[in-house]
Write an enzyme that holds these catalytic residues in place. Structure first.
Site, mmCIF file in Angstrom:
data_model
loop_
_atom_site.group_PDB
_atom_site.id
_atom_site.type_symbol
_atom_site.label_atom_id
_atom_site.label_comp_id
_atom_site.label_asym_id
_atom_site.label_seq_id
_atom_site.Cartn_x
_atom_site.Cartn_y
_atom_site.Cartn_z
ATOM 1 C CB THR A 140 -0.933 -0.007 1.232
ATOM 2 O OG1 THR A 140 -1.727 -1.191 1.178
ATOM 3 C CG2 THR A 140 -1.850 1.201 1.234
ATOM 4 C CB ALA A 157 13.566 18.889 -4.032
ATOM 5 N NE ARG A 187 2.445 -11.222 -3.154
ATOM 6 C CZ ARG A 187 2.770 -11.079 -1.854
ATOM 7 N NH1 ARG A 187 2.604 -9.914 -1.253
ATOM 8 N NH2 ARG A 187 3.253 -12.079 -1.154
ATOM 9 C CD GLU A 215 6.250 13.888 9.880
ATOM 10 O OE1 GLU A 215 5.404 13.417 10.661
ATOM 11 O OE2 GLU A 215 6.933 14.898 10.122
ATOM 12 C CB VAL A 227 3.859 9.169 14.236
ATOM 13 C CG1 VAL A 227 2.772 9.598 15.222
ATOM 14 C CG2 VAL A 227 4.950 8.395 14.945
ATOM 15 C CB ILE A 285 -0.692 14.451 10.607
ATOM 16 C CG1 ILE A 285 -2.139 14.029 10.353
ATOM 17 C CG2 ILE A 285 -0.620 15.731 11.435
ATOM 18 C CD1 ILE A 285 -2.886 13.639 11.632
ATOM 19 C CD GLU A 290 -3.577 -5.602 9.047
ATOM 20 O OE1 GLU A 290 -3.473 -6.661 8.395
ATOM 21 O OE2 GLU A 290 -3.290 -4.490 8.568
ATOM 22 C CE LYS A 302 0.466 4.507 13.979
ATOM 23 N NZ LYS A 302 -0.962 4.324 13.669
ATOM 24 N N GLY A 317 -3.365 4.970 5.000
ATOM 25 C CA GLY A 317 -3.821 4.976 3.624
ATOM 26 C C GLY A 317 -2.670 5.142 2.663
#
Lengths: 434, 434
Positions: A13, A33, A46, A127, A130, A134, A188, A203, A300
């Site tokens: 993901t 950058a 995979r 970053e 956690v 955000i 899960e 976290k 996500g």
């Protein structure tokens, strides 16, 4: 400047999201950058159907990426403790910077990993570990660098918050919502990490270290899940003007640092009490800034990728810096970390919601009040739900003022020993979060 | 490393707060920065009773600080455009880094100031110029660097939000609350900057530039204040499920960038609709991260100082970096700024709340609906408050779907030309902020 070469390990993901964001926003990122950020190699077992990797070289061997001399930054997105630790240490050993979204890895092996990174003069950026997209680590570590942080409190597990939101809004049971969350893919098959607070404790451990300048000490975090919460308590909390959230709380006190994950009553008018569904939010209170709040998607594909890519841009900028004058991994210089202890839960201080099943006799309230008062525990509010008498039992619900937990434990033992009290006393912590 | 030497120009609220925070948290700051941050000189016309400056050298001449060879960073906290601009340009000319809380200066003279800073290889940091202690510039410029920012919307003037909160919660009039705000010291004797949205437009101009990579163009911002808002509209908004907030909104569209400050109806269940009193909050929506929100104190002695000190730590870390590989002032590399135009308000798109005073005749609603429909404007909801008929006039309140502003202007002109409509049509923009 020439492009920075990145190797992505893990194309699930977050890995797929990271690849997609780097491709789609390549121009925008380079405008910021001052150089491109290019994926030079991917290690994946995979293909990811949500991610068209085109002619980017793919290997099944993550260590090939860690050993690839072309690569400047290794992005660890395979998850887990063991192989991820080996991969990261190998990449650091090879002088590569590392970006990771792996909260478990950082919470458990972070001290070792950061020591290795310092030894090699490279950066480990985390970053994405956690609260997903955000930028909470950057906010605490850099944005609030002028403050002594007093406390922080966060909704940092979206699955748990989804379950609690559904329980409150629709009166559903924990088990019922959990099953739906599993079907939706929020939870899960083994939901222990999410609902028992282990993920949140990972976290919280990270946030507490960068807020207070102490080494990572995941093993000392107190963890209590939401699987025992009943809709009855959700409703009583509501009647008292509170909402129940699964919070990670870290607080700096004179005697030590509180580090605890548990269901918590929060006044319903607080902004954080109104963070619903799978969203995350973290409050941070500093001595200069007061209370601040940071809100967004905590998980996500692309929200987490947003944080991974921000780290990549940061590392690209830091490539030309003096390794001794960078933002320290844990916000404080490694030789300035503090030995301020993590407190056992019995030494933590909180207010408490208690629910007692009592026989419907006159005098029960007086017995309860006496037990609390003998232990110096003040009562903020108390209600006896006469309308809900069942089998001769009446629920007595009360909220105390702040008190050290040991005293509440004593009080609960005394309450449970009363002849008029049946079964266990339900105890949920209460935080005002002003 | 040896301490960084700072000169503070201006010892008012923010200057005093900055001095105090640097003193009180000196150890904590040094533990983070790896070096001390010392105030080597202060320029002030008078002492600040809230700030004991001890034996720190004080001069009445700000340019003495800008010319002081000992000083690495000049902190500009005198406010205003003219002298502040001269001071900052002089400090840059002398090769000093600058930290400022001055939104007006950056919004109006930022392009010139950043060009000078680049020429001299130094940094101008301005986190404190927007939303006080909230690290919003860092969040957008670095934390969301992987995103294409779609839009941002903020409550970025505490005085205005205090007034609107009081109007809604207590049914008070604008004038009444303004007077109290002036007595409490929240509002200036001349409240124009706050209540007419000029202060918010300064801040919005800065946020839009770092979000979208365009030069600062304060003169193109559309600004509408809250002084015309009535309690009637506040109450009708509430009845429709909305709250009215004074928002700065910046949105990137295919044809250009919207840059507008105005009262705005927001659905009451949005987190930002529940930001009350003098607090600030900014929502930022990026293509990868989705919607995020940042909340905290937008002004005040120590919250603003928190941002100034964070900038000082950032600059201290950047002292040893390659000037060509730092975070660019406006988030995007100076040669990569875009010429995407700022749109005139007539070309901006929004939903609209309209309140019409109509004669209480049958057929008025049909006339209104026809005028809107002829212009392709869809109606989301409409209510005619028959219970509130006065002098034969009935308020007709409606909310439209999103439409370009020019069409609403045409529709309003047509509505006001109706024989059955009396006086001006009240128009307030509506944003969903999903």
């Amino acid at each position: 400047m020439k492009p920075v070469k990145v190797g992505i390990c893990g194309l699930g993901t977050v890995g797929g999201g990271t690849f997609n964001v780097l491709e789609r926003n390549a121009a925008e990122i380079a405008r910021r950058a001052g150089r491109g950020i290019e994926v030079a190699q991917i290690a994946a077992r995979r293909a990811n159907p949500k991610c068209d990797t085109g002619d980017t070289p793919i290997t099944a061997d993550i260590f090939e990426v860690a050993n690839n001399p072309e690569i400047d930054i290794v992005v660890e997105l395979i998850g887990g403790y063991t192989l991820a630790r080996e991969l990261v240490l190998k990449a650091l050993e090879n002088g590569k910077h590392v970006v990771t979204a792996n909260k478990a890895l950082i919470a458990v092996h972070g001290n070792e990993i950061f020591a290795k990174a310092r030894e090699k003069g490279v950066i480990v950026a985390f970053e994405a570990s956690v609260a997903g997209g955000i930028p909470i680590i950057k906010a605490i570590r850099e944005g609030l660098a002028g403050n002594q942080i007093n406390w922080l409190a966060g909704i940092i597990n979206g699955t748990g918050n989804f379950i609690l939101t559904e329980m409150r809004e629709k009166g559903r049971t924990f088990e019922d919502v959990l099953q739906e969350a599993q079907e939706l893919g929020y939870a899960e098959a083994d939901p222990t990490f999410d609902v028992e607070g282990i993920d949140a404790a990972h976290k919280l451990t990270i946030l507490a270290s960068i807020a207070f300048g102490v080494p990572l000490q995941f093993d000392k975090a107190y963890t209590e899940g939401i699987s025992q919460l009943t809709t009855a308590d959700v409703n009583y909390a509501e009647a008292l003007g509170y909402r129940i959230k699964h919070l990670g709380v870290a607080r700096s006190t004179a005697s030590g640092i509180e580090l605890r994950v548990h269901p918590t009553l929060i006044p319903a008018d607080r902004l954080i009490a109104n963070v619903n569904g799978v969203m995350n939010a973290v409050m941070v209170n500093g001595d200069a800034v007061g209370s601040t709040l940071y809100y967004g998607a905590g998980a996500g594909m692309e929200p987490t990728a947003s944080a991974v890519v921000a780290d990549l841009v940061d590392v690209a900028r830091a490539l030309t810096t003096d390794p001794n004058n960078r933002v320290p991994h844990l916000a404080f210089q490694p030789d300035s970390l503090s030995a301020h202890p993590i407190l056992a839960i019995e030494s933590c201080e909180s207010a408490y919601y208690l629910r007692i099943q009592a026989k419907d006799h006159p005098g029960v309230l007086a017995q309860v009040a006496t037990i609390l008062s003998e232990r110096g525990i003040n009562i903020e509010s108390i209600m006896q739900k006469e309308a809900e008498v069942q089998d001769g039992l009446v629920p007595v619900i009360l909220v105390t003022h702040r008190v050290v937990e040991q005293r509440i434990n004593d009080a609960i033992a005394a309450l449970e020993a009363l002849a008029d009290v049946v079964g266990s006393v339900v105890r949920i912590r209460v935080e005002q979060l002003n």
